[in-house]
Design a protein around this motif. Sequence first.
Motif, PDB file in Angstrom:
ATOM      1  N   VAL A 361      -8.049   6.142  13.190  1.00  0.00           N
ATOM      2  CA  VAL A 361      -8.030   6.827  11.899  1.00  0.00           C
ATOM      3  C   VAL A 361      -6.792   6.437  11.106  1.00  0.00           C
ATOM      4  CG1 VAL A 361      -7.884   9.096  10.786  1.00  0.00           C
ATOM      5  CG2 VAL A 361      -9.455   8.748  12.701  1.00  0.00           C
ATOM      6  N   GLN A 362      -5.656   6.298  11.796  1.00  0.00           N
ATOM      7  CA  GLN A 362      -4.408   5.977  11.117  1.00  0.00           C
ATOM      8  C   GLN A 362      -4.402   4.582  10.502  1.00  0.00           C
ATOM      9  OE1 GLN A 362      -3.040   8.927  10.411  1.00  0.00           O
ATOM     10  NE2 GLN A 362      -1.078   7.922  10.693  1.00  0.00           N
ATOM     11  N   VAL A 363      -5.283   3.709  10.978  1.00  0.00           N
ATOM     12  CA  VAL A 363      -5.386   2.396  10.343  1.00  0.00           C
ATOM     13  C   VAL A 363      -5.743   2.563   8.860  1.00  0.00           C
ATOM     14  CG1 VAL A 363      -6.632   0.194  10.332  1.00  0.00           C
ATOM     15  CG2 VAL A 363      -5.937   1.218  12.493  1.00  0.00           C
ATOM     16  N   GLY A 364      -6.441   3.640   8.549  1.00  0.00           N
ATOM     17  CA  GLY A 364      -6.722   3.929   7.148  1.00  0.00           C
ATOM     18  C   GLY A 364      -5.467   4.108   6.325  1.00  0.00           C
ATOM     19  N   SER A 365      -4.415   4.619   6.963  1.00  0.00           N
ATOM     20  CA  SER A 365      -3.134   4.761   6.267  1.00  0.00           C
ATOM     21  C   SER A 365      -2.499   3.417   5.966  1.00  0.00           C
ATOM     22  CB  SER A 365      -2.165   5.597   7.123  1.00  0.00           C
ATOM     23  OG  SER A 365      -2.652   6.904   7.301  1.00  0.00           O
ATOM     24  N   VAL A 366      -2.872   2.404   6.741  1.00  0.00           N
ATOM     25  CA  VAL A 366      -2.366   1.054   6.513  1.00  0.00           C
ATOM     26  C   VAL A 366      -3.112   0.399   5.354  1.00  0.00           C
ATOM     27  CG1 VAL A 366      -1.996  -1.210   7.538  1.00  0.00           C
ATOM     28  CG2 VAL A 366      -1.797   0.844   8.952  1.00  0.00           C
ATOM     29  N   LEU A 367      -4.421   0.481   5.415  1.00  0.00           N
ATOM     30  CA  LEU A 367      -5.233  -0.281   4.476  1.00  0.00           C
ATOM     31  C   LEU A 367      -5.319   0.364   3.097  1.00  0.00           C
ATOM     32  CD1 LEU A 367      -8.181  -1.365   6.813  1.00  0.00           C
ATOM     33  CD2 LEU A 367      -6.087  -2.605   6.240  1.00  0.00           C
ATOM     34  N   GLY A 368      -5.349   1.695   3.040  1.00  0.00           N
ATOM     35  CA  GLY A 368      -5.511   2.364   1.761  1.00  0.00           C
ATOM     36  C   GLY A 368      -4.443   2.006   0.736  1.00  0.00           C
ATOM     37  N   PRO A 369      -3.153   2.162   1.069  1.00  0.00           N
ATOM     38  CA  PRO A 369      -2.116   1.789   0.099  1.00  0.00           C
ATOM     39  C   PRO A 369      -2.151   0.315  -0.285  1.00  0.00           C
ATOM     40  CG  PRO A 369      -1.207   3.187   1.816  1.00  0.00           C
ATOM     41  CD  PRO A 369      -2.586   2.820   2.254  1.00  0.00           C
ATOM     42  N   LEU A 370      -2.506  -0.553   0.676  1.00  0.00           N
ATOM     43  CA  LEU A 370      -2.578  -1.977   0.348  1.00  0.00           C
ATOM     44  C   LEU A 370      -3.719  -2.273  -0.617  1.00  0.00           C
ATOM     45  CD1 LEU A 370      -1.841  -3.684   3.792  1.00  0.00           C
ATOM     46  CD2 LEU A 370      -0.322  -3.474   1.814  1.00  0.00           C
ATOM     47  N   VAL A 371      -4.843  -1.582  -0.454  1.00  0.00           N
ATOM     48  CA  VAL A 371      -5.965  -1.763  -1.372  1.00  0.00           C
ATOM     49  C   VAL A 371      -5.524  -1.491  -2.806  1.00  0.00           C
ATOM     50  CG1 VAL A 371      -8.162  -0.760  -2.112  1.00  0.00           C
ATOM     51  CG2 VAL A 371      -7.813  -1.337   0.293  1.00  0.00           C
ATOM     52  N   MET A 372      -4.816  -0.386  -2.997  1.00  0.00           N
ATOM     53  CA  MET A 372      -4.386  -0.023  -4.345  1.00  0.00           C
ATOM     54  C   MET A 372      -3.233  -0.911  -4.836  1.00  0.00           C
ATOM     55  SD  MET A 372      -6.332   2.349  -5.510  1.00  0.00           S
ATOM     56  CE  MET A 372      -5.514   3.392  -6.727  1.00  0.00           C
ATOM     57  N   GLY A 373      -2.304  -1.245  -3.944  1.00  0.00           N
ATOM     58  CA  GLY A 373      -1.187  -2.104  -4.337  1.00  0.00           C
ATOM     59  C   GLY A 373      -1.652  -3.482  -4.754  1.00  0.00           C
ATOM     60  N   ILE A 374      -2.576  -4.069  -3.991  1.00  0.00           N
ATOM     61  CA  ILE A 374      -3.099  -5.392  -4.320  1.00  0.00           C
ATOM     62  C   ILE A 374      -3.913  -5.331  -5.606  1.00  0.00           C
ATOM     63  CG2 ILE A 374      -4.704  -7.184  -3.558  1.00  0.00           C
ATOM     64  CD1 ILE A 374      -3.764  -6.574  -0.677  1.00  0.00           C
ATOM     65  N   SER A 375      -4.672  -4.241  -5.765  1.00  0.00           N
ATOM     66  CA  SER A 375      -5.441  -4.076  -6.997  1.00  0.00           C
ATOM     67  C   SER A 375      -4.533  -4.121  -8.222  1.00  0.00           C
ATOM     68  CB  SER A 375      -6.217  -2.753  -6.962  1.00  0.00           C
ATOM     69  OG  SER A 375      -6.879  -2.505  -8.183  1.00  0.00           O
ATOM     70  N   PHE A 376      -3.386  -3.441  -8.129  1.00  0.00           N
ATOM     71  CA  PHE A 376      -2.459  -3.395  -9.268  1.00  0.00           C
ATOM     72  C   PHE A 376      -1.759  -4.733  -9.480  1.00  0.00           C
ATOM     73  CE2 PHE A 376       1.641  -2.706 -11.268  1.00  0.00           C
ATOM     74  CZ  PHE A 376       1.301  -1.909 -12.358  1.00  0.00           C
ATOM     75  N   ASP A 377      -1.216  -5.286  -8.398  1.00  0.00           N
ATOM     76  CA  ASP A 377      -0.388  -6.483  -8.538  1.00  0.00           C
ATOM     77  C   ASP A 377      -1.198  -7.747  -8.806  1.00  0.00           C
ATOM     78  OD1 ASP A 377       1.975  -5.090  -8.170  1.00  0.00           O
ATOM     79  OD2 ASP A 377       1.958  -5.346  -6.000  1.00  0.00           O
ATOM     80  N   LYS A 378      -2.401  -7.843  -8.239  1.00  0.00           N
ATOM     81  CA  LYS A 378      -3.195  -9.069  -8.372  1.00  0.00           C
ATOM     82  C   LYS A 378      -4.216  -9.003  -9.505  1.00  0.00           C
ATOM     83  CE  LYS A 378      -1.254 -10.984  -4.779  1.00  0.00           C
ATOM     84  NZ  LYS A 378      -0.315 -12.120  -4.965  1.00  0.00           N
ATOM     85  N   PHE A 379      -4.662  -7.788  -9.839  1.00  0.00           N
ATOM     86  CA  PHE A 379      -5.724  -7.670 -10.837  1.00  0.00           C
ATOM     87  C   PHE A 379      -5.309  -6.845 -12.053  1.00  0.00           C
ATOM     88  CE2 PHE A 379      -7.723  -8.447  -6.733  1.00  0.00           C
ATOM     89  CZ  PHE A 379      -8.559  -9.512  -7.030  1.00  0.00           C
ATOM     90  N   GLY A 380      -4.007  -6.490 -12.107  1.00  0.00           N
ATOM     91  CA  GLY A 380      -3.475  -5.896 -13.319  1.00  0.00           C
ATOM     92  C   GLY A 380      -3.762  -4.430 -13.531  1.00  0.00           C
ATOM     93  N   GLY A 381      -4.213  -3.741 -12.517  1.00  0.00           N
ATOM     94  CA  GLY A 381      -4.488  -2.313 -12.658  1.00  0.00           C
ATOM     95  C   GLY A 381      -5.147  -1.763 -11.411  1.00  0.00           C
ATOM     96  N   TYR A 382      -5.508  -0.504 -11.469  1.00  0.00           N
ATOM     97  CA  TYR A 382      -6.052   0.175 -10.296  1.00  0.00           C
ATOM     98  C   TYR A 382      -7.584   0.268 -10.297  1.00  0.00           C
ATOM     99  CZ  TYR A 382      -1.365   1.719  -8.932  1.00  0.00           C
ATOM    100  OH  TYR A 382      -0.059   1.765  -8.515  1.00  0.00           O
TER     101      TYR A 382
END
Length: 421
Positions: A361-382
């Motif tokens: 379950v805690q792996v979700g804590s790893v992937l969730g923030p990265l999903v949003m961080g990559i969305s912002f940094d690579k695609f210009g928003g959330y």
Amino acid sequence: MSNDAAAASGLDGGSAAWTVAIGGAIGLAVAFGPAFIASFGLYVKPIAADFGWSRTDVSWIYSLVAVLGAAGTPLLGFLLDRRGSRGVIIAASILLPLVLMLLVIVPANMPLFLACGLMIGLVAIIASPTAYVSLLPQWFSRRLGLAVAIGMFGSGFGQFALARAHGELLAHLDWRTAWTIMALVVAAIGIPAAVIAARDRPDLCALRRTRNDNAIEGLPLGEALRSPVFWTAVPAFFLVMLVTAAMLTHLAPLLTDRGWRIDQAAGAVAMIGLVSLAGRAVSGALLDRFGFGLLGALLFPMQAIGCGLLLLGGSDTTMYAASALIGLAYGVEADMLPWVLRKRFGLRCFGRLYGIAFGVVQVGSVLGPLVMGISFDKFGGYRLGLMTLTAAAVLSAVLVVVAAWIASATDSLTDPKEAFI
């Protein structure tokens, strides 16, 4: 243990049992989840601005901590099954505020920043809810759902209260001073709670010392891990955590990007924890009465609606409503996990099984923030990140219904209605 045996032994209502549940709630209010996971998102922008880094750069420490916590939790489960919870909980209450203080002194140097994350992550292994939660099935049987809800209520309250406190401090102080004050609060509350309330059941301690596992009711670990209920329910809870962790980390940056003040954004983050409190206030009794399937089918889709509202945008009221909907499911999965494992597999391998499940379950804590961080940094928003989270929330609801159906169809729980209706 049957309900009659539990009543005869003084479980489910004795003073020792309720001391563990209530004391656990206090300890969990300042455990790793509230102290770091629910609070660090408020510091992403201040740290990034101070260090001259991107938000993804800062988010790496969060992900590193989550990876270590997830990887180490199964090992913690083996330790709990052999040695019990008390010593682990006391050690965690002392070490957690110490490693949190490392963040205050770390300079703008990525290797040192990640080394700080390494230390926090190692302590996160023992400072996770696992040790406290592993105590509750020892002391409760027919009221386990209520007991877990009480214990985890503290976690939800801590996430609300600490997020609000961090937000107020950040509105008036620099981020290092704010973080220092809250680390001291964690120590002042957590250490006394651990010393007073962390108690293993004496008869189980005696059996563990003699390595007489066969005398403890429940299934062996290998048989438990082959259960299809385990491998459908746990991924559902993983997806709930993925969505929640992503929102706890990036909701404040998302809202401040839209013009909100930091204290207003902290209020929205705190709303997730506040609504989680309301959900936990009733979820325990509902879990004991109706089982995990119906509860998950009703609450898990709420996260999808919340993410959808954030995606569409709107008024401040709409954004608070989105936070509230995300919070409805948050924490319920944490209540369901030990309930399902205790009801289905018993106590023999509970610590190990819970450690493995909680690690997944805690792996979700790893992937969730990265999903949003990559969305912002690579695609210009959330936007892309929110679309991904919406799909994950829908899938979590599907999986929990499937798990409940399998449990009911195979009579894998004590009573089929405990699975779904």
